[in-house]
Motif scaffolding. Structure first.
Motif, PDB file in Angstrom:
ATOM      1  N   UNK A 119       0.845  -1.188   0.000  1.00 52.51           N
ATOM      2  CA  UNK A 119       0.000   0.000   0.000  1.00 52.51           C
ATOM      3  C   UNK A 119       0.893   1.255   0.000  1.00 52.51           C
ATOM      4  N   UNK A 120       0.386   2.385  -0.521  1.00 48.60           N
ATOM      5  CA  UNK A 120       1.172   3.625  -0.481  1.00 48.60           C
ATOM      6  C   UNK A 120       1.686   3.940   0.923  1.00 48.60           C
ATOM      7  N   UNK A 121       0.905   3.592   1.937  1.00 52.83           N
ATOM      8  CA  UNK A 121       1.296   3.885   3.318  1.00 52.83           C
ATOM      9  C   UNK A 121       2.654   3.286   3.674  1.00 52.83           C
ATOM     10  N   UNK A 122       2.969   2.132   3.113  1.00 54.51           N
ATOM     11  CA  UNK A 122       4.259   1.508   3.405  1.00 54.51           C
ATOM     12  C   UNK A 122       5.427   2.388   2.982  1.00 54.51           C
ATOM     13  N   UNK A 123       5.180   3.251   1.988  1.00 55.71           N
ATOM     14  CA  UNK A 123       6.251   4.103   1.467  1.00 55.71           C
ATOM     15  C   UNK A 123       6.397   5.412   2.246  1.00 55.71           C
ATOM     16  N   UNK A 124       5.578   5.598   3.269  1.00 57.36           N
ATOM     17  CA  UNK A 124       5.730   6.775   4.123  1.00 57.36           C
ATOM     18  C   UNK A 124       6.935   6.615   5.045  1.00 57.36           C
ATOM     19  N   UNK A 125       7.413   5.414   5.136  1.00 55.92           N
ATOM     20  CA  UNK A 125       8.468   5.088   6.087  1.00 55.92           C
ATOM     21  C   UNK A 125       9.830   5.092   5.393  1.00 55.92           C
ATOM     22  N   UNK A 126      10.675   6.048   5.765  1.00 54.96           N
ATOM     23  CA  UNK A 126      11.998   6.155   5.130  1.00 54.96           C
ATOM     24  C   UNK A 126      12.894   4.966   5.450  1.00 54.96           C
ATOM     25  N   UNK A 127      12.503   4.159   6.426  1.00 52.75           N
ATOM     26  CA  UNK A 127      13.280   2.960   6.763  1.00 52.75           C
ATOM     27  C   UNK A 127      12.941   1.775   5.860  1.00 52.75           C
ATOM     28  N   UNK A 128      11.913   1.925   5.013  1.00 52.60           N
ATOM     29  CA  UNK A 128      11.489   0.789   4.186  1.00 52.60           C
ATOM     30  C   UNK A 128      12.641   0.202   3.350  1.00 52.60           C
ATOM     31  N   UNK A 129      13.432   1.024   2.637  1.00 49.42           N
ATOM     32  CA  UNK A 129      14.508   0.446   1.817  1.00 49.42           C
ATOM     33  C   UNK A 129      15.490  -0.386   2.645  1.00 49.42           C
ATOM     34  N   UNK A 130      15.891   0.140   3.799  1.00 41.93           N
ATOM     35  CA  UNK A 130      16.817  -0.576   4.685  1.00 41.93           C
ATOM     36  C   UNK A 130      16.170  -1.896   5.138  1.00 41.93           C
ATOM     37  N   UNK A 131      14.895  -1.798   5.507  1.00 38.25           N
ATOM     38  CA  UNK A 131      14.197  -2.980   5.998  1.00 38.25           C
ATOM     39  C   UNK A 131      14.129  -4.052   4.903  1.00 38.25           C
ATOM     40  N   UNK A 132      13.870  -3.620   3.691  1.00 36.61           N
ATOM     41  CA  UNK A 132      13.799  -4.572   2.575  1.00 36.61           C
ATOM     42  C   UNK A 132      15.154  -5.243   2.351  1.00 36.61           C
TER      43      UNK A 132
END
Ligand code: C2E
Ligand code: CA
Ligand code: CA
Ligand code: CA
Length: 279
Positions: A119-132
């Motif tokens: 969901x777009x909401x997941x991309x609100x988190x700047x940590x997403x790339x690191x987490x992935x």
């Protein structure tokens, strides 16, 4: 509360009350389900039409509640959005899908990649790339093993982090796919700004291919747009051999739909793969 009013009103208010309570119960159940492993992913194969081989699998969330039974994603995904659980659900799905892909690889099964819906909401988190990247590393996978499916609703998302997160995920080599393509947004200029590698032709076009010349013209035009931008175009919702044939004739490289397989639990997908390799 105001149940002493006119009978119409009190009926209305008790009905509202019932719906609100049902929703609250469902919301609490979803919160528990995320922790209690009541959610599962099913996987739908995507077929490389030129070779007949597996191109990838799309992970789709499933929820079977002990009391309420099967609850459709069309119901619980919007619910997760509304009650602030969608980012947790996205993290769960990423983790689960990567673990599953690693397990298939360990079993020697050739599953080229997995697609996860976010969901777009997941991309609100700047940590997403690191987490992935951490999730991929933990499972000995590379970024090319993962595709993230977004919908055009991402374009209406005004959160200042969204574009940066998308760019960073892309920079790390994870593929992005535009889901339900052709249904949402009126302008295509965003295709120059969003670093997508794949378009998914919405299944409404596929459903009308056999009967509607306009649907045929549009599916062909969408493939043309994809090709000229070097994007892979995946046709979704392919149910009949005729649809498959028409898409092949138009030059579609990849297709997905009930004709090939429904989304399957991991063990059933393994069986499906084994049976196909024999033929
Ligand atoms: P979607 O991403 O467009 O997924 C495709 C939907 O079409 C799936 O429905 C799939 O089961 C169904 N489908 C596949 N082949 C065919 C076909 O040949 N004919 C027809 N009529 N349908 C087909 P599903 O699994 O019920 O999911 C519905 C939607 O819920 C998904 O649409 C997606 O937007 C959302 N969703 C599902 N899982 C997740 C998830 O883990 N995260 C997020 N954010 N959304 C999810
Ligand atoms: Ca999808
Ligand atoms: Ca779709
Ligand atoms: Ca959809």
């Amino acid at each position: 509360a105001k149940s002493k009013g006119r009978s119409g009103f009190s009926f209305f208010s008790s009905e509202m009350n019932r719906l609100a309570q049902e929703r609250l119960a469902l919301e609490n159940a979803l919160r528990k389900a995320l922790q209690a492993q009541e959610l599962h992913l099913h996987y739908q194969p995507q077929i490389d039409l030129a070779t007949g081989r597996l191109y990838g699998v799309e992970a789709l969330a499933r929820w079977t509640h002990a009391e309420f039974g099967d609850i459709s994603p069309a119901r619980f995904i919007p619910l997760a959005e509304e009650c602030g659980l969608i980012a947790d659900l996205g993290r769960w799905a990423l983790n689960q899908a990567c673990q599953q892909l690693a397990q298939w690889r360990a079993q020697g099964l050739e599953v080229p990649a997995v697609s996860v819906n976010l969901s777009p909401t997941s991309f609100h988190n700047l940590d997403l790339p690191r987490m992935i990247v951490d999730t991929l590393d933990r499972n000995a996978l590379v970024p090319q093993d993962l595709t993230l499916e977004l919908t055009e609703s991402i374009l209406l998302d005004t959160n200042p982090c969204t574009m940066q997160t998308i760019e960073e995920v892309h920079a790390r080599g994870v593929r992005l796919s535009m889901d339900d393509f052709g249904t949402g947004y009126s302008s295509l200029s965003y295709l120059r700004r969003l670093p997508v590698s794949e378009l998914k032709l919405d299944r409404s076009f596929v459903a009308d291919l056999e009967y509607d010349e306009a649907a045929r013209a549009l599916s062909s035009a969408i493939l043309g747009i994809g090709k000229s931008l070097y994007l892979t175009v995946v046709a979704e919702g392919v149910e009949t051999p005729t649809q498959n044939q028409m898409l092949r004739e138009q030059g579609y490289p990849v297709a997905q739909g009930y004709l090939f397989s429904r989304p399957l639990p991991p063990e059933e997908l393994e069986r499906w793969l084994a049976e196909r390799q024999v033929s």
